[in-house]
Scaffold this motif. Structure first.
Motif, short mmCIF file in Angstrom:
data_model
loop_
_atom_site.label_atom_id
_atom_site.label_comp_id
_atom_site.label_asym_id
_atom_site.label_seq_id
_atom_site.Cartn_x
_atom_site.Cartn_y
_atom_site.Cartn_z
N VAL A 1 78.75 -7.92 -7.47
CA VAL A 1 77.20 -8.28 -7.64
C VAL A 1 77.06 -8.76 -9.08
O VAL A 1 76.45 -9.62 -9.25
CB VAL A 1 76.45 -7.04 -7.34
N ALA A 2 77.49 -8.14 -10.25
CA ALA A 2 77.38 -8.25 -11.50
C ALA A 2 78.07 -9.70 -11.79
O ALA A 2 77.39 -10.43 -12.22
CB ALA A 2 77.94 -7.15 -12.28
N VAL B 1 79.72 -0.29 -14.91
CA VAL B 1 79.41 -1.74 -14.65
C VAL B 1 78.42 -2.28 -15.89
O VAL B 1 78.91 -3.21 -16.56
CB VAL B 1 78.82 -2.11 -13.30
N ARG B 2 77.62 -1.28 -16.39
CA ARG B 2 76.51 -1.67 -17.21
C ARG B 2 77.30 -1.75 -18.85
O ARG B 2 77.03 -2.42 -19.60
CB ARG B 2 75.53 -0.78 -17.29
N LEU C 1 71.24 -3.20 -10.21
CA LEU C 1 71.93 -3.35 -11.36
C LEU C 1 71.57 -4.29 -12.17
O LEU C 1 71.64 -4.37 -13.46
CB LEU C 1 73.36 -3.82 -10.74
N GLU D 1 79.72 -4.59 -26.87
CA GLU D 1 79.78 -5.63 -27.81
C GLU D 1 81.09 -6.27 -28.09
O GLU D 1 81.01 -7.46 -28.46
CB GLU D 1 79.60 -4.66 -29.03
N ASP E 1 77.33 2.24 -11.62
CA ASP E 1 76.11 1.47 -12.37
C ASP E 1 76.54 1.67 -13.83
O ASP E 1 76.50 0.71 -14.68
CB ASP E 1 74.86 2.09 -12.01
N ILE F 1 75.76 -12.58 -13.31
CA ILE F 1 75.83 -12.61 -14.89
C ILE F 1 76.78 -13.75 -15.22
O ILE F 1 77.90 -13.89 -14.86
CB ILE F 1 76.24 -11.28 -15.33
N HIS G 1 79.68 -13.74 -22.17
CA HIS G 1 80.83 -12.76 -22.35
C HIS G 1 80.45 -11.46 -21.46
O HIS G 1 81.54 -10.63 -21.10
CB HIS G 1 80.40 -12.07 -23.59
N SER G 2 79.33 -11.42 -20.90
CA SER G 2 79.06 -10.27 -20.06
C SER G 2 79.89 -10.15 -18.69
O SER G 2 80.37 -9.29 -18.19
CB SER G 2 77.48 -10.13 -19.43
N PHE H 1 73.24 -15.53 -14.60
CA PHE H 1 72.61 -15.92 -16.08
C PHE H 1 73.41 -15.12 -17.12
O PHE H 1 73.76 -13.94 -16.87
CB PHE H 1 71.07 -15.89 -16.05
N ILE I 1 79.06 -4.87 -18.62
CA ILE I 1 78.18 -5.99 -19.07
C ILE I 1 77.58 -6.14 -20.61
O ILE I 1 77.53 -7.17 -21.01
CB ILE I 1 76.61 -5.96 -18.14
N LEU I 2 77.07 -4.78 -21.00
CA LEU I 2 76.56 -4.78 -22.42
C LEU I 2 77.61 -4.56 -23.22
O LEU I 2 77.25 -4.31 -24.63
CB LEU I 2 75.47 -3.78 -22.54
N LYS J 1 79.94 -3.26 -6.64
CA LYS J 1 78.81 -3.43 -7.79
C LYS J 1 79.40 -4.37 -8.95
O LYS J 1 78.73 -5.30 -9.47
CB LYS J 1 78.73 -2.21 -8.58
#
Lengths: 352, 121
Positions: free
Chosen positions: A87-88, A47-48, B11, A54, A44, A92, A95-96, B104, A51-52, A84
């Motif tokens: 799924v992301a 992956v986060r 997630l 910069e 997690d 999403i 850019h993420s 999204f 995603i986040l 994971k």
């Protein structure tokens, strides 16, 4: 007394062994669960981070701990992390999502997808193709193209969807080679996938309309109808007289979608000899393509036992001229309750 | 801004949470609709972000309950999947204020939240 002592001792030993066994099993299970939770948290977090992140530079790498690198050799951890990331990627955008793909590639997970693609198990092949399609990786293309005509339905379905995901309308060239039938459901999925990519004036529909594979012809007619390829009118109209009833039905549906008034005469002539299912489709098409001059002919078609067909024909008449059904109502005797009830129903619907 | 997030996928929930925390919002996460309704009643948030498909209580039920029973002025953003246009329309009829289709962009979500935050100031 001796026996009693022996049995008590045996009971004690067995109970001790049993309890020890249960305790050991529970401890192992607990430690596995703890380990799994740790891995899930690790995944997690990774992956986060992706995603986040910069940074949006394609060459920028994520900082990975030696532990993560080491853990990648563990198949279970890898599967967990890949799931994971998938799924992301599914949920999403922007850019993420690019960050997720970058992390996937940095971890070298595509190597494992390729290995799965070569597996002898069809479910692994299918899941590898889902992974490749979702991550947008244009790797192993010849192999995926070959799978579009695989004998296993799930493998060829996934291969076809993956090709569309990766190449959009250009990917449709697998229609040139497939010998297996495309199921109705697969055609819906392909059309859905195509609806997500930018529509282009793609070529080769005319070729697919001549295909020897019946389902390819049907799908080509659906494509022509959906993307309003009116220039193919003559090719599609030819299929109104095809010997296969399903192809004829699709051609009728296409004419209805196109609101093709040119096909009116042909449909009128075909109507009496069509099978009931196709007659229903033609009657629905009449609602959009017929005009006042066709009303007498539509009335003549009302001489049928099929109430559903009567309803659609009366609705077609009402769509052309609502006053006609009032005249029509008076032309039937009160004994003909079926048709009078249908006329009333249509009148009610039109008023609504 | 006090925000309640109702999303069953951990997630996605965490991603939204971290993105909104970064923007300086106060965020409460709920893994299903039932917990979300409890939290909404308890903390009275200034914005709700809810997925449609969730266990126990769906996003639609949350919209219906909030707009009828609690404070109807709380804005609700619905997270929907592709091809759920009908459900989104139903959500709007029930009083939802905005929707975002999955997949999204977290940045887009952040901007939409910002818009609601500015409106409330």
């Amino acid at each position: 007394m001796k026996y009693l002592a022996f049995f008590a001792f045996a009971f004690f030993i067995i109970s001790f062994l049993l309890i020890s066994y249960v305790m050991i099993r529970l401890t192992i299970r607990h430690s596995r669960r703890v380990k799994l939770m740790k891995w899930k948290k690790m995944c997690d977090l990774l992956v986060r981070t992706a995603i986040l992140a910069e940074t949006h530079q394609i060459n920028d790498e994520f900082k990975l701990t030696p532990r993560v690198k080491m853990m990648l050799s563990n198949g279970y951890f890898r599967r967990l992390l890949t799931d994971k990331l998938l799924v992301a990627k599914k949920n999403i955008l922007g850019h993420s999502a690019d960050g997720v793909t970058r992390l996937y590639l940095q971890l070298g997970l595509e190597k494992y997808a390729v290995a799965k693609l070569r597996s002898r198990y069809w479910n692994l092949k299918a899941s590898a193709m889902q992974e490749i399609g979702l991550m947008g990786l244009t790797i192993q293309l010849p192999q995926i193209y070959r799978y579009t005509n695989n004998k296993k339905e799930l493998v060829r379905d996934e291969a076809q969807l993956t090709i569309i995901k990766l190449f959009g309308f250009d990917g449709l060239r697998f229609l040139d080679i497939i010998s297996y039938q495309l199921t109705g459901w697969q055609q819906i999925r392909l059309l859905h996938e195509l609806s997500l990519v930018e529509s282009e004036n793609f070529s080769a529909i005319d070729k697919w309309l001549q295909s020897e594979n019946k389902s390819v012809v049907i799908f080509a007619i659906k494509l022509a109808a959906t993307y309003r390829r009116f220039e193919l009118y003559n090719d599609v109209a030819l299929h109104l007289e095809n010997i296969d009833e399903e192809i004829r039905l699709e051609a009728i549906t296409c004419m209805k979608k196109w609101e093709a008034a040119d096909a009116k005469e042909l449909l009128m002539n075909l109507f009496p000899q069509e099978i009931p299912k196709n007659q229903l489709a033609i009657a629905t098409a009449f609602q959009t393509i017929c005009t006042n001059v066709d009303i007498p002919k539509l009335i003549s078609f009302l001489d049928t036992e099929n109430n559903r067909l009567k309803y659609l024909l009366i609705k077609a008449i009402a769509c052309i001229d609502v006053e006609t059904i009032k005249v029509l109502k008076n032309s039937f005797s009160p004994a003909e309750t079926d048709v009078l009830m249908i006329i009333n129903q249509v009148e009610g619907e039109i008023i609504k | 801004m006090k925000i309640v997030i109702a999303e069953d996928d951990e997630l996605i929930r965490k991603t939204i949470q971290l993105r909104l925390l970064k923007d300086g919002h106060e965020v409460v996460c709920c893994e299903n609709g039932l917990v979300a309704l409890e939290q909404i009643e308890k903390i009275r948030p200034q914005l709700i972000i809810s997925d449609i498909m969730m266990p126990y209580v769906t996003g639609l039920e949350i919209v219906g309950t909030v707009k009828q029973s609690y404070t109807p002025e709380i804005p609700i953003i619905i997270l929907s999947g592709m091809g759920q246009e009908e459900i989104v329309l139903e959500a709007f009829q029930l009083g939802a204020d905005d929707f975002i289709t999955k997949p999204f962009s977290p940045n887009e979500l952040s901007l939409r939240v910002k818009r609601f935050s500015q409106r409330q100031k």
